[in-house]
Design an enzyme around this catalytic site. Structure first.
Site, PDB file in Angstrom:
ATOM      1  N   LYS A  49       0.839  -1.205   0.000  1.00 28.69           N
ATOM      2  CA  LYS A  49       0.000   0.000   0.000  1.00 28.69           C
ATOM      3  C   LYS A  49       0.876   1.257   0.000  1.00 28.69           C
ATOM      4  CE  LYS A  49      -3.936  -2.216   2.091  1.00 28.69           C
ATOM      5  NZ  LYS A  49      -4.841  -2.468   3.205  1.00 28.69           N
ATOM      6  N   GLN A  67      -5.317  -1.571   9.246  1.00 32.39           N
ATOM      7  CA  GLN A  67      -5.172  -2.897   8.645  1.00 32.39           C
ATOM      8  C   GLN A  67      -5.810  -3.952   9.546  1.00 32.39           C
ATOM      9  OE1 GLN A  67      -3.906  -3.310   5.587  1.00 32.39           O
ATOM     10  NE2 GLN A  67      -4.332  -5.499   5.655  1.00 32.39           N
ATOM     11  N   ASP A  81     -11.800   2.701   3.761  1.00 30.17           N
ATOM     12  CA  ASP A  81     -12.178   1.287   3.733  1.00 30.17           C
ATOM     13  C   ASP A  81     -13.698   1.115   3.572  1.00 30.17           C
ATOM     14  OD1 ASP A  81     -10.392  -0.858   3.813  1.00 30.17           O
ATOM     15  OD2 ASP A  81      -9.869  -0.515   5.914  1.00 30.17           O
TER      16      ASP A  81
HETATM   17  N1  LIG Z   1      -8.447  -2.563   6.556  1.00 32.70           N
HETATM   18  C1  LIG Z   1      -8.432  -3.584   5.689  1.00 32.70           C
HETATM   19  N2  LIG Z   1      -7.874  -4.753   6.055  1.00 32.70           N
HETATM   20  C2  LIG Z   1      -7.894  -5.786   5.165  1.00 32.70           C
HETATM   21  C3  LIG Z   1      -8.435  -5.629   3.857  1.00 32.70           C
HETATM   22  C4  LIG Z   1      -9.011  -4.388   3.523  1.00 32.70           C
HETATM   23  O1  LIG Z   1      -9.556  -4.180   2.398  1.00 32.70           O
HETATM   24  N3  LIG Z   1      -8.986  -3.386   4.455  1.00 32.70           N
HETATM   25  N4  LIG Z   1      -8.330  -6.654   2.916  1.00 32.70           N
HETATM   26  C5  LIG Z   1      -7.488  -7.791   3.192  1.00 32.70           C
HETATM   27  C6  LIG Z   1      -6.047  -7.656   2.830  1.00 32.70           C
HETATM   28  N5  LIG Z   1      -5.700  -6.777   1.707  1.00 32.70           N
HETATM   29  C7  LIG Z   1      -5.661  -5.454   1.901  1.00 32.70           C
HETATM   30  O2  LIG Z   1      -5.599  -4.949   3.000  1.00 32.70           O
HETATM   31  C8  LIG Z   1      -5.215  -7.324   0.465  1.00 32.70           C
HETATM   32  C9  LIG Z   1      -5.310  -8.660   0.186  1.00 32.70           C
HETATM   33  C10 LIG Z   1      -4.744  -9.190  -1.002  1.00 32.70           C
HETATM   34  C11 LIG Z   1      -4.106  -8.355  -1.895  1.00 32.70           C
HETATM   35  C12 LIG Z   1      -3.413  -8.887  -3.114  1.00 32.70           C
HETATM   36  O3  LIG Z   1      -2.946  -8.129  -3.916  1.00 32.70           O
HETATM   37  N6  LIG Z   1      -3.314 -10.208  -3.253  1.00 32.70           N
HETATM   38  C13 LIG Z   1      -2.531 -10.824  -4.285  1.00 32.70           C
HETATM   39  C14 LIG Z   1      -1.731 -11.960  -3.678  1.00 32.70           C
HETATM   40  C15 LIG Z   1      -0.724 -11.464  -2.704  1.00 32.70           C
HETATM   41  C16 LIG Z   1      -0.106 -12.579  -1.882  1.00 32.70           C
HETATM   42  O4  LIG Z   1       0.760 -13.264  -2.411  1.00 32.70           O
HETATM   43  O5  LIG Z   1      -0.489 -12.709  -0.705  1.00 32.70           O
HETATM   44  C17 LIG Z   1      -3.420 -11.392  -5.376  1.00 32.70           C
HETATM   45  O6  LIG Z   1      -4.541 -11.823  -5.052  1.00 32.70           O
HETATM   46  O7  LIG Z   1      -2.987 -11.407  -6.521  1.00 32.70           O
HETATM   47  C18 LIG Z   1      -4.029  -7.016  -1.614  1.00 32.70           C
HETATM   48  C19 LIG Z   1      -4.582  -6.507  -0.453  1.00 32.70           C
HETATM   49  C20 LIG Z   1      -7.521  -8.137   4.678  1.00 32.70           C
HETATM   50  N7  LIG Z   1      -7.343  -6.981   5.500  1.00 32.70           N
END
Ligand SMILES: Nc1nc2c(c(=O)[nH]1)N[C@@H](CN(C=O)c1ccc(C(=O)N[C@@H](CCC(=O)O)C(=O)O)cc1)CN2
Length: 295
Positions: A55, A99, A122
């Site tokens: 981020k 987060q 969020d």
């Molecule tokens: N306050 C928040 N916490 C969490 C959120 C949120 O939207 N707001 N979502 C998830 C985690 N998350 C962002 O925070 C998030 C999850 C996954 C990805 C992502 O790019 N995933 C990749 C794989 C990455 C890996 O190897 O782990 C993909 O799917 O291609 C970005 C952000 C929980 N917490």
């Protein structure tokens, strides 16, 4: 039958971030305003650390200001609330994200409710939840917003389509259902108590899988040609002992039946962070009473 079209979240999110960067530049040049995003991380959860790092990187790449607050896992709840009060009052901060998950001794809902709804990028604050469900302008949670963008890119207009959202979480399932209702889909929200889940899913033109159970949705649950959005991110051990990332949908089976499908990784995940930047840009424009860029 040919395999489903792969919905490329990496490519779509990269284009979206470029568009956001252009609007950020315009805000800076024409109004001397720079959007700022504050991210609060409590503890050392390894996945959360990766997401927060990404981020920060993406925020800076887009030309915005990034404020990171990394606190130890045993930080008292009161200290987190005090930090948020300060961020609410900071004119350089237009978006605040805490987060999740938070350590067990901290009440996540209390923390979310401490965030100024105008800075709640969020979209988890009850004011934004209520506004979304009433069909009003709201901060929309990033993962459902990104999923909707991908759906519209693949299908164009969604009205009249049958959509099944599997999962009823506050973060994904419920807001996803609200967004699809707004698009005039006929929406069913299925969950762990749903009877005959495969039959319910089989009716859907659009399947959004957000249950958090690795590869639960099988290929023979799908209507041929449907569009599948897989929100799941599950780390499992492969047959050879290595770790791999899978979604909530059995991809190898589903790709043979669906018309289009998001892969994991590379589907919805990257859209989550791109939409966070989008929400920060929108929050900044609204706070400065400037026209909201069309993103
Ligand atoms: N306050 C928040 N916490 C969490 C959120 C949120 O939207 N707001 N979502 C998830 C985690 N998350 C962002 O925070 C998030 C999850 C996954 C990805 C992502 O790019 N995933 C990749 C794989 C990455 C890996 O190897 O782990 C993909 O799917 O291609 C970005 C952000 C929980 N917490």
């Amino acid at each position: 039958m040919t395999d489903a079209r792969l919905i490329d979240g990496n490519a779509f999110s990269a284009r979206l971030r470029d568009t956001i960067a252009t609007h950020v530049q315009t805000l800076r040049d024409e109004h001397h305003v720079v959007p700022g995003l504050a991210v609060v991380l409590v503890g050392e959860d390894p996945a959360s650390q990766v997401y927060v790092r990404t981020k920060h990187k993406r925020t800076v790449e887009t030309g915005m200001k990034s404020f990171e607050h990394k606190l130890p896992a045993d930080t008292p709840e009161r200290e987190v609330l005090t930090l948020i009060e300060g961020l609410n009052d900071d004119p350089e901060v237009h978006g605040i994200l805490v987060q999740l998950p938070l350590p067990g001794h901290i009440d996540s809902q209390k923390v979310i409710e401490a965030i100024d709804p105008a800075k709640d990028v969020d979209g988890f604050h009850p004011v934004n939840v209520g506004r979304l469900s009433a069909g009003l302008d709201a901060m929309v949670p990033c993962t459902p917003l990104g999923s909707l963008m991908l759906l519209k890119d693949v299908l164009g207009k969604l009205d009249g389509l049958d959509a099944v959202v599997v999962g009823r979480s506050n973060i994904v399932g419920k807001p996803m259902a609200q967004l699809l209702i707004k698009e005039s889909c006929t929406v069913t929200v299925a969950h762990s108590r749903t009877r005959d889940l495969p039959d319910v899913v089989r009716r859907a033109d659009i399947v959004v899988a957000a249950v958090g159970r690795p590869e639960m949705i099988r290929g023979d649950w799908l209507k041929p040609g449907c569009t599948v959005i897989d929100v799941g991110i599950n780390r499992i051990e492969a047959a050879d002992g290595t770790k791999k990332l899978v979604g909530d949908v059995n991809f190898a089976e589903a790709v043979k039946v669906a018309g289009a499908i998001t892969p994991v990784p590379g589907g919805v995940g990257p859209m989550t962070i791109a939409c966070l930047l989008r929400n920060t840009l929108v929050a900044c424009a609204r706070q400065h009473r400037l026209p909201v860029p069309p993103v």
